[in-house]
Design an enzyme around this catalytic site. Structure first.
Site, PDB file in Angstrom:
ATOM      1  N   VAL A   1      48.884  33.318  49.861  1.00 37.88           N
ATOM      2  CA  VAL A   1      47.725  32.686  50.494  1.00 37.88           C
ATOM      3  C   VAL A   1      46.770  32.145  49.435  1.00 37.88           C
ATOM      4  CG1 VAL A   1      45.786  33.040  52.074  1.00 37.88           C
ATOM      5  CG2 VAL A   1      47.881  34.362  52.377  1.00 37.88           C
ATOM      6  N   CYS A   2      46.339  30.877  49.596  1.00 39.08           N
ATOM      7  CA  CYS A   2      45.243  30.368  48.763  1.00 39.08           C
ATOM      8  C   CYS A   2      44.325  29.520  49.634  1.00 39.08           C
ATOM      9  CB  CYS A   2      45.748  29.593  47.545  1.00 39.08           C
ATOM     10  SG  CYS A   2      46.456  27.983  47.906  1.00 39.08           S
ATOM     11  N   GLY A   3      43.308  28.916  49.050  1.00 38.19           N
ATOM     12  CA  GLY A   3      42.274  28.230  49.820  1.00 38.19           C
ATOM     13  C   GLY A   3      42.832  27.168  50.756  1.00 38.19           C
TER      14      GLY A   3
END
Lengths: 96, 421
Positions: free
Chosen positions: A11-13
């Protein structure tokens, strides 16, 4: 967790850049450990919906706070591109 | 020859074209049969999802334009990379896909043959840059194979030269030489780093301040987009007035309700587009990396801007705030220059402004982060306004590119094209 095909979510932005780098590194570690896993990427907004049945979630400490409590094991790493940091954290979780 | 015609028809569907690219990439990586099939199908789906998102976005932007014009008598533009790229795919999908693929090949060749040993791994920015290049070269009069060849060379050059340009400052950020910055906001980052060097002291770091982390929601880009657009749509709908909105646009629905739903529809469209982009690049980028690892193993990966965030999280927040203030100031003074009014969006100011803050902090501490990101905010606002004419018909869509390198390159291409005419 032996035998079963793992489901891992990075998960990232935006779910576009950092998580994809993570995914490529995770796949390398999984191969080294002789395991099988489906690794996918997602953004923080949709993370909660996507990680429902995942075994492991990998993300940064800040984003982990936003994800909150989930069934999956959450692995946090400070530096997305540091292969060794990710490898140690992931190995610890998978064996633990 | 109907068979040639069939092949030609298949390859001129952009969605299938990207599918073929990822098919080849997966086969080259010796992936299993099921991975090859699922990866190729996912890439095609990703492209179709992206185009579906574009339709949603356009609907909402078509509501915003008339409100701004009636309310303020101005042409207002909200820069959003996903929106402009998705809209461009409806007419320039094939060119964009081909430029992206051949641009990667040019990137590998340049990394192999020149001292610029960088491999660009920020796939969505390659894709967006390929779209910008197709639009501006098309407006300049190129088409067909010529457009693809020139475009691929430009993209390949951008993918090694931009990381090389910012690398001296990037080394100051990371304290090592292992990773490069691959994000097309380089002009703003370079200016920020240079300002930091001139005005500040890196010892006086932003990281010595203790800061609340309550702005974390800004990393949720569709939430941030939703908030920006609610504010923009509410102001525009109030300025245009209930009678205009309810008689011309909403079909009688209360004007404020209509404004909020349209604003969130835009954010939903962006969410759909990002989902599509993710499906496209998550198959193509690993293939590209696999190939480049074999050909140029010593090259440094050029990575997306959030890789800089862990090195100075406070500078990200400071950079966002001051970049956004630069955007607000620009919006207020733009009518004086008879330019279209660029409405600052939270997303570009957070990612690009935040990175400018980290780089300004690495060269000039607090002062560098503040002043550098403020100037970055002004650059990306005026860049967005000056780019519009270079985009041709795409320049009329009430949205445009938000990051500085798309802007200066687009303007440059259109200026060069004028010299040849």
């Amino acid at each position: 967790m032996g035998g079963k095909r793992l489901k891992i979510v990075a998960v990232c932005g935006m779910g576009l850049g950092s998580s994809l780098i993570l995914k490529m590194n995770i796949e390398k570690v999984i191969k080294d450990l002789n395991l099988e896993a489906d690794v996918s990427t997602t953004d923080i907004s949709t993370a909660k919906a996507v990680i429902g049945d995942a075994d492991v979630v990998i993300t940064s400490p800040e984003l982990a706070q936003q994800i909150g409590d989930v069934k999956a094991k959450v692995v946090t790493i400070k530096n997305f591109v540091n292969f060794n940091e990710m490898k140690e954290a992931l190995e610890k979780t998978l064996k633990g | 020859m109907w068979i040639l015609k069939l092949i030609q028809d298949i390859l001129s569907v952009p969605a299938i074209l990207v599918g073929v690219v990822s098919f080849v990439g997966l086969v080259v990586q010796k992936k299993s049969f099921s991975e090859v099939i699922s990866g190729s199908i996912k890439t095609i789906l990703g492209f179709l999802i992206l185009v579906a998102g574009a339709v949603t976005l356009i609907g909402s932007l078509n509501a915003l334009g008339p409100m701004l014009e009636t309310g303020f008598g101005i042409k207002g533009v909200v820069p959003n990379n996903e929106a402009i790229v998705a809209i461009a795919q409806k007419t320039l999908g094939k060119e964009t896909a081909l430029i992206m693929v051949f641009g990667f090949i040019v990137n590998i060749l340049l990394a192999l043959l020149t001292p610029f040993k960088f491999i660009w791994l920020t796939g969505h920015h390659s894709f967006y840059m390929a779209a910008l290049i197709s639009a501006t070269l098309g407006t300049a009069g190129l088409s067909g194979i010529g457009l693809v060849i020139v475009g691929a060379i430009i993209l390949g050059l951008m993918q090694v030269l931009m990381p090389a340009w910012i690398h001296p400052y990037m080394k100051k950020v990371t304290g090592s030489d292992e990773i490069a910055l691959g994000h097309f906001g380089t002009l703003g980052y370079y200016v920020s780093g240079t300002i930091g060097k001139l005005v500040g002291n890196p010892e006086d770091s932003t990281e010595n301040i203790s800061f609340p982390r309550s702005l974390g929601f800004l990393r949720e880009s569709i939430v941030a987009t939703g908030i920006t657009m609610i504010i923009v749509f509410l102001i525009a709908s109030i300025a245009a007035g209930p009678s205009f909105v309810e008689s011309k646009l909403s079909g009688g629905q209360n004007f404020l309700v209509y404004a909020i739903v349209q604003a969130l529809t835009f954010a939903a469209g962006v969410g759909v587009v990002i989902y599509g982009v993710r499906m496209i690049i998550s198959e193509i980028i690993p293939a590209f990396k696999g190939i480049s690892d074999k050909i140029v193993p010593e090259a440094k990966p050029a990575l997306d801007c959030p890789v800089t965030f862990p090195y100075a999280p406070n500078a990200v927040i400071i950079g966002f705030i001051f970049s956004f203030l630069g955007g607000i100031l620009s919006m207020l003074i733009m009518p004086l220059f008879k330019l279209p009014v660029i409405i600052p969006g939270l997303v570009p100011h957070f990612f690009v402004g935040g990175t400018a803050g980290v780089i300004g902090n690495a060269t000039g501490g607090k002062k560098g982060a503040i002043l550098g990101s403020f100037v970055n905010g002004i650059i990306i606002s005026f860049g967005a306004a000056l780019l519009l004419p270079a985009l041709g018909t795409l320049g009329f869509e009430n949205t445009t590119f938000g990051d500085s390198d798309f802007q200066w390159l687009g303007i440059l291409i259109s200026l060069v094209a004028k010299l040849f005419k």
